[in-house]
Design a protein around this motif. Structure first.
Motif, PDB file in Angstrom:
ATOM      1  N   TYR A   6      -5.393   1.146  -6.775  1.00 49.33           N
ATOM      2  CA  TYR A   6      -4.814   0.553  -7.973  1.00 49.33           C
ATOM      3  C   TYR A   6      -5.208   1.410  -9.184  1.00 49.33           C
ATOM      4  N   VAL A   7      -4.213   1.857  -9.938  1.00 48.90           N
ATOM      5  CA  VAL A   7      -4.466   2.726 -11.080  1.00 48.90           C
ATOM      6  C   VAL A   7      -4.249   1.935 -12.361  1.00 48.90           C
ATOM      7  N   VAL A  49      -9.257  -0.028  -3.788  1.00 48.68           N
ATOM      8  CA  VAL A  49     -10.108   0.657  -4.750  1.00 48.68           C
ATOM      9  C   VAL A  49      -9.344   0.738  -6.072  1.00 48.68           C
ATOM     10  N   PHE A  50     -10.078   0.775  -7.170  1.00 43.00           N
ATOM     11  CA  PHE A  50      -9.492   0.653  -8.493  1.00 43.00           C
ATOM     12  C   PHE A  50      -9.965   1.822  -9.364  1.00 43.00           C
ATOM     13  N   TYR A  51      -8.993   2.502  -9.945  1.00 41.22           N
ATOM     14  CA  TYR A  51      -9.273   3.674 -10.773  1.00 41.22           C
ATOM     15  C   TYR A  51      -8.840   3.373 -12.202  1.00 41.22           C
ATOM     16  N   ASN A  52      -9.819   3.313 -13.110  1.00 36.65           N
ATOM     17  CA  ASN A  52      -9.567   3.013 -14.510  1.00 36.65           C
ATOM     18  C   ASN A  52      -9.307   4.300 -15.297  1.00 36.65           C
ATOM     19  N   LYS A  83     -14.573  -2.133  -5.691  1.00 34.66           N
ATOM     20  CA  LYS A  83     -14.997  -0.767  -5.966  1.00 34.66           C
ATOM     21  C   LYS A  83     -14.168  -0.213  -7.119  1.00 34.66           C
ATOM     22  N   VAL A  84     -14.800  -0.028  -8.277  1.00 38.81           N
ATOM     23  CA  VAL A  84     -14.108   0.443  -9.479  1.00 38.81           C
ATOM     24  C   VAL A  84     -14.650   1.818  -9.860  1.00 38.81           C
ATOM     25  N   PHE A  85     -13.752   2.767 -10.006  1.00 35.85           N
ATOM     26  CA  PHE A  85     -14.128   4.112 -10.438  1.00 35.85           C
ATOM     27  C   PHE A  85     -13.774   4.266 -11.910  1.00 35.85           C
ATOM     28  N   GLU A 308     -12.181   7.151  -0.230  1.00 31.62           N
ATOM     29  CA  GLU A 308     -12.841   5.883  -0.548  1.00 31.62           C
ATOM     30  C   GLU A 308     -12.044   4.705  -0.017  1.00 31.62           C
ATOM     31  N   LEU A 309     -10.728   4.782  -0.087  1.00 29.89           N
ATOM     32  CA  LEU A 309      -9.881   3.698   0.413  1.00 29.89           C
ATOM     33  C   LEU A 309     -10.035   3.525   1.913  1.00 29.89           C
TER      34      LEU A 309
END
Length: 311
Positions: A6-7, A49-52, A83-85, A308-309
């Motif tokens: 998720y972006v 996984v989440f990418y901010n 899991k947030v990057f 990571e996913l």
């Protein structure tokens, strides 16, 4: 539901190259655009996984409260252990240069001497602490917002009291020692997964707009300090075998502040001293420079998130 990447962002032009890499690698992803939305705090977020990639300059694209909404979304994700990057702490640094400089100094990374002022009167008072030229910049910035050079207090006073005065969206204006480089360029060090990937030399002779993305543009009001050379090199050039000053410090700083992906801009003065002056957690990459060097930031990000996913 199949777990996805998720972006989290607010600028589709900047995410298009990343989404292209996801598709090339066959990675499932979903676009979470922060221009609007809602979250049910009683419901668990989706798996994945989440990418901010929230940007400090979102307000210039009509998304004034996107960072605040993103903060709420990240709090929700983190409360459920997702899991947030580039997590909540990373967002705090993205939208405040005061937070950036304080965090960098904690890891013995030199930054330019800076005063943060709230209010026009206090901003003018702060000039008493500068003996030489200084620059202004916005605390919540990006896109070179508010970056102007002043030689004297009277010049700043004319600007601050005039119609052209551009106040930071959070009301905090920074005064900072002007670091004069021997040549008009800075170096942007790119980090993927918290580790150094490459360094790009950025020509600053045309001004302070340093965003590598092809979509980035800025007007002449953010003027350069030096003349444009007759035959300039490419504005962005990836450097071979570049030794990163303070590399271990930078990587420790990134890890401690929840930053997985970032571009850190550094400048070297005439005496050889190096300063870090900007941390971009929604880092973009210049296509032409990467094609010449054969190294690709968005591809590296996609591969990292894919691993990571699948863990």
């Amino acid at each position: 539901m199949v777990p996805k990447i998720y972006v989290i962002h607010e600028n589709s032009e900047w995410t298009a190259p990343l989404f292209q890499r996801f598709e090339e690698l066959g990675l499932p992803y979903e676009d979470w655009h922060m221009s609007k939305g809602y979250i049910d705090l009683t419901q668990a977020p989706p798996e994945g996984v989440f990418y901010n990639r929230m940007s400090a300059s979102s307000h210039t694209r009509g998304h004034r409260y996107a960072p605040e909404y993103t903060s709420a979304v990240l709090a929700w994700l983190e409360s459920y252990g997702r899991k947030v990057f580039n997590n909540s702490r990373a967002l705090q640094l993205e939208i405040s240069k005061v937070n950036q400089y304080s965090a960098l100094k904690a890891f013995d990374i030199p930054v330019p001497r800076t005063i943060a002022a709230y209010g026009k009167e206090e901003l003018l008072k702060a000039t008493a602490h500068f003996d030489g030229p200084f620059i202004t910049k916005h605390n919540r910035a990006g896109k070179g917002l508010g970056v102007q050079l002043f030689q004297t207090k009277s010049a700043l006073e004319t600007y601050v009291n005039g119609e052209a005065f551009d106040e930071s969206i959070d009301g905090i204006t920074l005064l900072q020692d002007y670091i004069e480089a021997p040549e008009p360029f800075i170096v942007r060090c790119e980090f993927i997964g918290g580790k150094f990937l490459y360094a790009v030399k950025v020509d600053t002779s045309e001004g302070f707009e340093l965003c590598p993305a092809d979509a980035c543009q800025i007007g002449d009001q953010f003027c350069p300090i030096t003349d444009q050379p007759e035959e300039p090199e490419p504005k962005f050039k990836i450097l071979d075998n570049f030794t990163v000053p303070y590399q271990s410090n930078f990587e420790a700083f990134l890890k401690a502040n929840g930053i997985t992906f970032a571009g850190i801009e550094i400048i070297t003065d005439k005496s050889g001293s190096v300063y870090a002056y900007d941390v971009n957690t929604n880092t973009n990459y210049n296509r032409e420079a990467e094609e010449k060097a054969g190294i690709f930031g968005m591809k590296a990000i996609a591969e990292f998130l894919g691993k990571e996913l699948n863990q």
